[in-house]
Write an enzyme that holds these catalytic residues in place. Sequence first.
Site, PDB file in Angstrom:
ATOM      1  N   ILE A   1       0.974  -1.146   0.057  1.00  0.00           N
ATOM      2  CA  ILE A   1       0.048   0.158  -0.036  1.00  0.00           C
ATOM      3  C   ILE A   1       0.823   1.299  -0.002  1.00  0.00           C
ATOM      4  CG2 ILE A   1      -1.689   1.285   1.665  1.00  0.00           C
ATOM      5  CD1 ILE A   1      -2.578  -1.479   2.438  1.00  0.00           C
TER       6      ILE A   1
ATOM      7  N   TYR B   1      -3.085  -6.125  17.188  1.00  0.00           N
ATOM      8  CA  TYR B   1      -3.135  -4.942  15.931  1.00  0.00           C
ATOM      9  C   TYR B   1      -4.446  -4.060  16.115  1.00  0.00           C
ATOM     10  CZ  TYR B   1      -3.498  -4.324  10.814  1.00  0.00           C
ATOM     11  OH  TYR B   1      -3.488  -3.794   9.562  1.00  0.00           O
TER      12      TYR B   1
ATOM     13  N   ASN C   1       2.064   5.107   7.088  1.00  0.00           N
ATOM     14  CA  ASN C   1       1.722   3.835   6.459  1.00  0.00           C
ATOM     15  C   ASN C   1       2.197   2.549   7.093  1.00  0.00           C
ATOM     16  OD1 ASN C   1       0.491   1.971   4.163  1.00  0.00           O
ATOM     17  ND2 ASN C   1       2.888   2.020   4.097  1.00  0.00           N
TER      18      ASN C   1
ATOM     19  N   GLY D   1       3.371  -0.459   9.085  1.00  0.00           N
ATOM     20  CA  GLY D   1       2.849  -1.148   9.953  1.00  0.00           C
ATOM     21  C   GLY D   1       2.818  -2.717   9.806  1.00  0.00           C
TER      22      GLY D   1
HETATM   23  P1  NAD Z   1       3.308  -4.450   4.026  1.00  0.00           P
HETATM   24  O1  NAD Z   1       3.593  -5.604   4.948  1.00  0.00           O
HETATM   25  O2  NAD Z   1       3.107  -5.113   2.514  1.00  0.00           O
HETATM   26  O3  NAD Z   1       4.235  -3.248   3.929  1.00  0.00           O
HETATM   27  C1  NAD Z   1       4.420  -2.461   5.072  1.00  0.00           C
HETATM   28  C2  NAD Z   1       5.642  -1.777   4.815  1.00  0.00           C
HETATM   29  O4  NAD Z   1       6.130  -1.055   6.103  1.00  0.00           O
HETATM   30  C3  NAD Z   1       7.072  -2.675   4.597  1.00  0.00           C
HETATM   31  O5  NAD Z   1       7.673  -2.089   3.352  1.00  0.00           O
HETATM   32  C4  NAD Z   1       7.769  -2.552   5.842  1.00  0.00           C
HETATM   33  O6  NAD Z   1       9.063  -2.825   5.743  1.00  0.00           O
HETATM   34  C5  NAD Z   1       7.315  -1.106   6.325  1.00  0.00           C
HETATM   35  N1  NAD Z   1       7.874  -1.205   7.892  1.00  0.00           N
HETATM   36  C6  NAD Z   1       7.597  -2.027   8.866  1.00  0.00           C
HETATM   37  N2  NAD Z   1       7.908  -1.781   9.931  1.00  0.00           N
HETATM   38  C7  NAD Z   1       8.702  -0.668   9.657  1.00  0.00           C
HETATM   39  C8  NAD Z   1       9.242   0.562  10.507  1.00  0.00           C
HETATM   40  N3  NAD Z   1       9.473   0.359  11.645  1.00  0.00           N
HETATM   41  N4  NAD Z   1       9.904   1.451  10.028  1.00  0.00           N
HETATM   42  C9  NAD Z   1       9.611   1.803   8.704  1.00  0.00           C
HETATM   43  N5  NAD Z   1       9.140   0.885   7.805  1.00  0.00           N
HETATM   44  C10 NAD Z   1       8.490  -0.079   8.257  1.00  0.00           C
HETATM   45  O7  NAD Z   1       1.820  -3.972   4.535  1.00  0.00           O
HETATM   46  P2  NAD Z   1       0.496  -3.192   3.388  1.00  0.00           P
HETATM   47  O8  NAD Z   1      -0.455  -4.413   3.454  1.00  0.00           O
HETATM   48  O9  NAD Z   1       1.205  -2.551   2.377  1.00  0.00           O
HETATM   49  O10 NAD Z   1      -0.273  -2.431   4.697  1.00  0.00           O
HETATM   50  C11 NAD Z   1       0.415  -0.835   4.794  1.00  0.00           C
HETATM   51  C12 NAD Z   1      -0.494  -0.294   6.024  1.00  0.00           C
HETATM   52  O11 NAD Z   1      -1.808  -0.525   5.714  1.00  0.00           O
HETATM   53  C13 NAD Z   1      -0.119  -0.954   7.245  1.00  0.00           C
HETATM   54  O12 NAD Z   1      -0.195   0.205   8.233  1.00  0.00           O
HETATM   55  C14 NAD Z   1      -1.338  -1.978   7.786  1.00  0.00           C
HETATM   56  O13 NAD Z   1      -1.781  -2.223   8.869  1.00  0.00           O
HETATM   57  C15 NAD Z   1      -2.454  -1.313   6.911  1.00  0.00           C
HETATM   58  N6  NAD Z   1      -3.594  -2.124   6.509  1.00  0.00           N
HETATM   59  C16 NAD Z   1      -3.322  -3.161   5.524  1.00  0.00           C
HETATM   60  C17 NAD Z   1      -4.412  -3.880   4.950  1.00  0.00           C
HETATM   61  C18 NAD Z   1      -4.233  -5.081   3.839  1.00  0.00           C
HETATM   62  O14 NAD Z   1      -5.238  -5.478   3.839  1.00  0.00           O
HETATM   63  N7  NAD Z   1      -3.176  -5.299   3.331  1.00  0.00           N
HETATM   64  C19 NAD Z   1      -5.786  -3.966   5.772  1.00  0.00           C
HETATM   65  C20 NAD Z   1      -5.831  -2.842   6.806  1.00  0.00           C
HETATM   66  C21 NAD Z   1      -4.700  -2.065   7.141  1.00  0.00           C
END
Ligand code: NAD
Length: 451
Positions: free
Chosen positions: A221, A357, A290, A292
């Site tokens: 994302i 979470y 973003n 997470g």
């Molecule tokens: P992802 O795991 O594909 O990407 C997350 C990115 O965050 C990674 O590149 C990771 O290296 C980076 N990251 C993690 N810890 C970090 C830190 N301490 N410092 C800097 N960077 C860090 O996740 P995603 O699916 O792209 O999700 C992105 C956001 O959207 C998150 O906050 C997640 O909770 C939220 N979200 C995702 C979904 C979903 O369905 N994918 C649903 C609800 C919420």
Amino acid sequence: MTDAYTRAVNTGLTKTLAKKLGLPRPALLRRYKPGAPLTVGPVLVVSDDASKADADTLARTLLGWDLDVRRDAADDARWGAVVLVLTETARPEDASGAVLAVGPALKRLAPSGRVVTVSRALTPADGPELAAVRSGVDGFLRSVAKELRAGATGNGVVLTDGVGVDHLSVQATLRFFLSAKSAYVDGQMLPVGPADVAGEPDWERPLAGKVAVVTGAARGIGAAIAKTLARDGATVVCVDVPAAGDGLARTANQVRGTALQLDVTAADAGTRIIEHARQRHGRLDIVVHNAGITRDKLLANMDAARWDSVVAVNVASQLRINAQLLEAAERGDVAGLRIVSLASTSGIAGNRGQTNYAFTKAGVVGHTAATGPLLAATGGTANAVAPGFIETDMTKHIPFATRQVARRLSSLLQGGEPVDVAEAIAFLASPAAVGVNGQTLRVCGQNMVGR
Ligand code: NAD
């Protein structure tokens, strides 16, 4: 990527077979393409008698966007959108004419069509009848959204604090809901307040001249957010941990921005973000929290490492960075700052195995509501986006059957794409959306969990 089942029921022989078997057929959603029309057909504007002046004003706004606007629900059109204006409706009985006119028009709503209500928020001063009708619109809209098919969505613009329908933030919110940018936003009511919008909106490149920081931008994302903000004209600083350096460099190159290797849990993360943005790009306008992580376990089996790491990355880091951003705003180093944070529908509805979470994501909803007013003093906003099931690396690891169920349990019968979350964030970060503050907007296809 659209999932395999959705692709199959929309192509060739498998499409015919799915039709014959009466299988659920998620639609291929219309998504934003530069230059494509705002809606897929004429827009019907309907109101009750009391709200007619507001409906006239909105119709003029839509005409100004070169839309084909009609006022007669009996027109034999293939509607691109229906806008139902109930801003001045005083009693529940008064809504029937307008609402019942919308019904037949829905039979002629084009695929990926839109229904948007425009109404007023409940206030403590409302008498019982007014309160009933204002709350009633909410239940109506959420139910209409569940009745729509073929990728059509229903959302509501909610005017607060005496805001008029000619307010630019109202127009921007209406435009977002009408457009293909809100493909996966469904069944949502978004309140709009009275903050002044600086200048005329640039609908094509709303973020031109702005500098944005996106954390967790190496993939998923975050990478989509960086690309979407860049498309809208922003210069983007991409942040991620050193271990994700390759992906980070890739995204930064794609958006012609800069990369900042940084763990968002570092004590000085906010200061480093501000320094990087100001030294390399001269200013800082937008921060998207973003980054997470998930560390799922039933609470009965939860250990400190899982709980504490999720708290540290998902919420404590945002609070610390925001405190440093607010100090910078008070010093005058940044102005009109837009913060957008990633929450999750798990934080709103709760989710088995995700106490840690959900604690953090509900925390994001809470701190966003509290931070918005603090930033308003310097012309800024804080908002959150709560994605439902989005097709990313994070959700790829969910067991197959659970993943299928999660996808189909929404009004749109499918998961969203990273770009759907990114579009909502780009909208909330845009100058014209300044009236939207302290809110959490769900991007979940009206996921059947929670409110
Ligand atoms: P992802 O795991 O594909 O990407 C997350 C990115 O965050 C990674 O590149 C990771 O290296 C980076 N990251 C993690 N810890 C970090 C830190 N301490 N410092 C800097 N960077 C860090 O996740 P995603 O699916 O792209 O999700 C992105 C956001 O959207 C998150 O906050 C997640 O909770 C939220 N979200 C995702 C979904 C979903 O369905 N994918 C649903 C609800 C919420």
